[in-house]
Motif scaffolding. Structure first.
Motif, PDB file in Angstrom:
ATOM      1  N   THR A   1       0.853  -1.192   0.000  1.00 36.14           N
ATOM      2  CA  THR A   1       0.000   0.000   0.000  1.00 36.14           C
ATOM      3  C   THR A   1       0.882   1.234   0.000  1.00 36.14           C
ATOM      4  OG1 THR A   1      -0.090   0.179   2.415  1.00 36.14           O
ATOM      5  CG2 THR A   1      -1.748  -1.215   1.359  1.00 36.14           C
ATOM      6  N   ALA A   2       0.383   2.335  -0.542  1.00 37.42           N
ATOM      7  CA  ALA A   2       1.161   3.584  -0.563  1.00 37.42           C
ATOM      8  C   ALA A   2       0.223   4.777  -0.620  1.00 37.42           C
ATOM      9  CB  ALA A   2       2.115   3.605  -1.751  1.00 37.42           C
ATOM     10  N   ARG A   3       0.586   5.820   0.121  1.00 41.16           N
ATOM     11  CA  ARG A   3      -0.158   7.080   0.091  1.00 41.16           C
ATOM     12  C   ARG A   3       0.827   8.239   0.072  1.00 41.16           C
ATOM     13  NH1 ARG A   3      -4.822   7.885   4.281  1.00 41.16           N
ATOM     14  NH2 ARG A   3      -5.163   9.624   2.847  1.00 41.16           N
ATOM     15  N   ALA A   4       0.358   9.399  -0.371  1.00 38.52           N
ATOM     16  CA  ALA A   4       1.211  10.586  -0.404  1.00 38.52           C
ATOM     17  C   ALA A   4       0.347  11.831  -0.287  1.00 38.52           C
ATOM     18  CB  ALA A   4       2.019  10.634  -1.707  1.00 38.52           C
ATOM     19  N   ILE A   5       0.797  12.799   0.504  1.00 36.33           N
ATOM     20  CA  ILE A   5       0.114  14.095   0.611  1.00 36.33           C
ATOM     21  C   ILE A   5       1.170  15.191   0.652  1.00 36.33           C
ATOM     22  CG2 ILE A   5      -1.978  13.257   1.757  1.00 36.33           C
ATOM     23  CD1 ILE A   5      -0.797  14.105   4.430  1.00 36.33           C
ATOM     24  N   ASP A   6       0.806  16.371   0.152  1.00 36.43           N
ATOM     25  CA  ASP A   6       1.782  17.460   0.192  1.00 36.43           C
ATOM     26  C   ASP A   6       1.800  18.092   1.588  1.00 36.43           C
ATOM     27  OD1 ASP A   6      -0.005  19.790   0.389  1.00 36.43           O
ATOM     28  OD2 ASP A   6      -0.521  19.441  -1.704  1.00 36.43           O
ATOM     29  N   MET A   7       2.836  18.868   1.845  1.00 35.42           N
ATOM     30  CA  MET A   7       3.054  19.382   3.196  1.00 35.42           C
ATOM     31  C   MET A   7       2.070  20.486   3.566  1.00 35.42           C
ATOM     32  SD  MET A   7       5.204  17.353   4.372  1.00 35.42           S
ATOM     33  CE  MET A   7       5.455  18.129   5.978  1.00 35.42           C
ATOM     34  N   MET A   8       1.418  21.102   2.577  1.00 34.14           N
ATOM     35  CA  MET A   8       0.361  22.063   2.893  1.00 34.14           C
ATOM     36  C   MET A   8      -0.825  21.336   3.505  1.00 34.14           C
ATOM     37  SD  MET A   8       0.205  25.322   2.791  1.00 34.14           S
ATOM     38  CE  MET A   8      -0.952  25.921   4.009  1.00 34.14           C
ATOM     39  N   LYS A   9      -1.089  20.144   3.003  1.00 32.57           N
ATOM     40  CA  LYS A   9      -2.159  19.318   3.566  1.00 32.57           C
ATOM     41  C   LYS A   9      -1.793  18.894   4.990  1.00 32.57           C
ATOM     42  CE  LYS A   9      -5.570  17.377   1.799  1.00 32.57           C
ATOM     43  NZ  LYS A   9      -6.947  17.932   1.755  1.00 32.57           N
ATOM     44  N   VAL A  10      -0.529  18.507   5.184  1.00 30.03           N
ATOM     45  CA  VAL A  10      -0.066  18.151   6.533  1.00 30.03           C
ATOM     46  C   VAL A  10      -0.246  19.344   7.470  1.00 30.03           C
ATOM     47  CG1 VAL A  10       1.957  17.519   7.926  1.00 30.03           C
ATOM     48  CG2 VAL A  10       1.585  16.437   5.697  1.00 30.03           C
ATOM     49  N   TYR A  11       0.126  20.523   6.993  1.00 34.31           N
ATOM     50  CA  TYR A  11       0.020  21.742   7.799  1.00 34.31           C
ATOM     51  C   TYR A  11      -1.432  22.000   8.202  1.00 34.31           C
ATOM     52  CZ  TYR A  11       1.440  26.460   9.290  1.00 34.31           C
ATOM     53  OH  TYR A  11       1.713  27.589  10.019  1.00 34.31           O
ATOM     54  N   SER A  12      -2.351  21.687   7.292  1.00 34.75           N
ATOM     55  CA  SER A  12      -3.781  21.913   7.584  1.00 34.75           C
ATOM     56  C   SER A  12      -4.303  20.945   8.642  1.00 34.75           C
ATOM     57  CB  SER A  12      -4.602  21.777   6.298  1.00 34.75           C
ATOM     58  OG  SER A  12      -4.713  20.418   5.904  1.00 34.75           O
ATOM     59  N   PHE A  13      -3.607  19.824   8.838  1.00 32.39           N
ATOM     60  CA  PHE A  13      -4.028  18.842   9.839  1.00 32.39           C
ATOM     61  C   PHE A  13      -3.546  19.190  11.246  1.00 32.39           C
ATOM     62  CE2 PHE A  13      -3.953  15.352   6.370  1.00 32.39           C
ATOM     63  CZ  PHE A  13      -5.236  15.696   5.982  1.00 32.39           C
ATOM     64  N   LEU A  14      -2.590  20.116  11.360  1.00 27.81           N
ATOM     65  CA  LEU A  14      -2.035  20.455  12.669  1.00 27.81           C
ATOM     66  C   LEU A  14      -3.092  21.141  13.532  1.00 27.81           C
ATOM     67  CD1 LEU A  14       1.468  21.897  11.661  1.00 27.81           C
ATOM     68  CD2 LEU A  14       0.951  19.598  12.509  1.00 27.81           C
ATOM     69  N   PRO A  15      -3.057  20.944  14.840  1.00 27.11           N
ATOM     70  CA  PRO A  15      -3.995  21.644  15.716  1.00 27.11           C
ATOM     71  C   PRO A  15      -3.853  23.160  15.538  1.00 27.11           C
ATOM     72  CG  PRO A  15      -2.833  19.921  16.922  1.00 27.11           C
ATOM     73  CD  PRO A  15      -2.172  20.022  15.583  1.00 27.11           C
ATOM     74  N   GLN A  16      -4.979  23.846  15.413  1.00 23.03           N
ATOM     75  CA  GLN A  16      -4.943  25.284  15.132  1.00 23.03           C
ATOM     76  C   GLN A  16      -4.233  26.079  16.223  1.00 23.03           C
ATOM     77  OE1 GLN A  16      -5.794  27.084  12.247  1.00 23.03           O
ATOM     78  NE2 GLN A  16      -5.555  24.939  11.651  1.00 23.03           N
ATOM     79  N   ALA A  17      -4.307  25.624  17.455  1.00 21.31           N
ATOM     80  CA  ALA A  17      -3.588  26.311  18.537  1.00 21.31           C
ATOM     81  C   ALA A  17      -2.087  26.272  18.278  1.00 21.31           C
ATOM     82  CB  ALA A  17      -3.912  25.670  19.885  1.00 21.31           C
ATOM     83  N   ASP A  18      -1.582  25.135  17.784  1.00 25.19           N
ATOM     84  CA  ASP A  18      -0.155  25.019  17.475  1.00 25.19           C
ATOM     85  C   ASP A  18       0.212  25.885  16.276  1.00 25.19           C
ATOM     86  OD1 ASP A  18       0.261  23.301  19.552  1.00 25.19           O
ATOM     87  OD2 ASP A  18       0.243  21.477  18.332  1.00 25.19           O
TER      88      ASP A  18
END
Length: 235
Positions: free
Chosen positions: A174-191
Motif C-alpha cells: 500500500t502507498a499514500r502521499a500528501i503534500d506538506m500544505m495538507k499536513v500543515y492543515s491537519f495540525l492543531p490550530q492552537a499550534d
C-alpha cells in the motif's frame, strides 16, 4: 541523530535505531557524539552489556547504531547493518528525508525493492520534493543547479501519483502521499497560531507554494503488525 535522541527523551525508543549516512558524514557525527556529553550520555544510559563499539567510523550499542554506507549499493548496506545486529524479522520503520531525490530513479527503485524484499513487516516513510514540473518547481531546480546540486531523481517527483507509483511498483503493498500544505492543515490550530506567532509569515503565498512542493509518502507491508514501536527497528 537528533531524531533518535528525541525518541529517547520521549521514552519511545524502538528496539534498535539505525542511522545510515555517507562514511565521511558518519565520522563527523561520531566525533560530535564522543565530544559532547549530552549526545553520548543517552547512548551509554540505554546500552546494556559489554558490546559497545565506538571508533572514528562506526558506533554500535544495544539500542543505537550509526552506519557509514552508500544507499546506492544495497548489498553493502545490508552487510553493514547485519554486522550491527539488525534483526530483519522485527517490524521495521524506514525513514528517508530528501534522500531518494539525489539518486537516479533506477537506484532509488533498487533501494525500495531491497527494503520491501528484506523486511517481512515494514513501513517506508519518504519526505522530499513533489510537483517539480510546474514553474515554481523549475525555479527550485534551477536554484539548486546554480549551487551545483543535482537532483538526479527529480523526474519521480512529478506528482503525488508518481511518488505513490514508485513505491507500489517496487514491492510495497500500500502507498499514500500528501503534500506538506495538507499536513500543515491537519495540525492543531492552537499550534499553528503559536508557530506563526514565533515565525511571522509576511510571504504567506510563497510559504504555501513551497509547502505544495514537498510531500510525505508512506508505504507498508503487513501493516497490521507494525503497531508496537518498542518491538520495531528504526532505520
Amino acid at each position: 541523530c537528533k531524531f533518535g535522541f528525541w525518541k529517547k527523551d520521549e521514552n519511545l525508543l524502538p528496539r534498535k535505531y539505525f542511522e545510515v549516512d555517507f562514511p565521511m558524514i558518519v565520522a563527523r557525527k561520531i566525533h560530535n557524539i564522543k565530544s559532547k556529553p549530552p549526545l553520548s550520555k543517552p547512548i551509554m544510559e540505554s546500552h546494556s552489556g559489554d558490546s559497545l563499539l565506538i571508533d572514528s567510523h562506526s558506533l554500535d550499542s544495544s539500542r543505537y547504531s550509526i552506519v557509514g554506507a552508500d544507499l546506492r549499493f544495497s548489498s553493502d548496506l545490508e552487510e553493514k547493518l547485519k554486522k550491527h545486529n539488525l534483526d530483519i524479522h522485527l517490524p521495521t520503520l524506514l525513514v528517508a528525508e530528501c534522500v531518494l531525490v539525489y539518486m537516479t530513479p533506477q537506484q532509488s527503485a533498487n533501494l525500495l525493492k531491497w527494503a520491501a524484499s528484506t523486511f517481512p513487516v515494514a513501513m517506508f516513510i519518504n519526505y522530499e520534493q513533489v510537483n517539480m514540473t510546474d514553474r515554481f518547481g523549475q525555479i527550485m531546480i534551477e536554484n539548486l543547479q546554480r549551487r551545483q546540486c543535482n537532483l538526479a531523481g527529480v523526474e519521480v517527483c512529478r506528482s503525488l501519483d508518481s511518488q505513490r507509483e514508485r513505491l507500489l511498483l517496487n514491492g510495497w503493498e500500500t502507498a499514500r502521499a500528501i503534500d506538506m500544505m495538507k499536513v500543515y492543515s491537519f495540525l492543531p490550530q492552537a499550534d499553528v497560531k503559536r508557530i506563526e506567532g514565533l515565525e511571522f509569515l509576511d510571504e504567506k503565498e510563497l510559504f504555501e507554494q513551497l509547502m505544495q512542493h514537498y510531500c510525505i509518502c508512506w508505504a507498508s507491508k503487513d501493516s497490521s503488525n507494525l503497531a508496537d514501536v518498542s518491538r520495531c527497528n528504526l532505520c
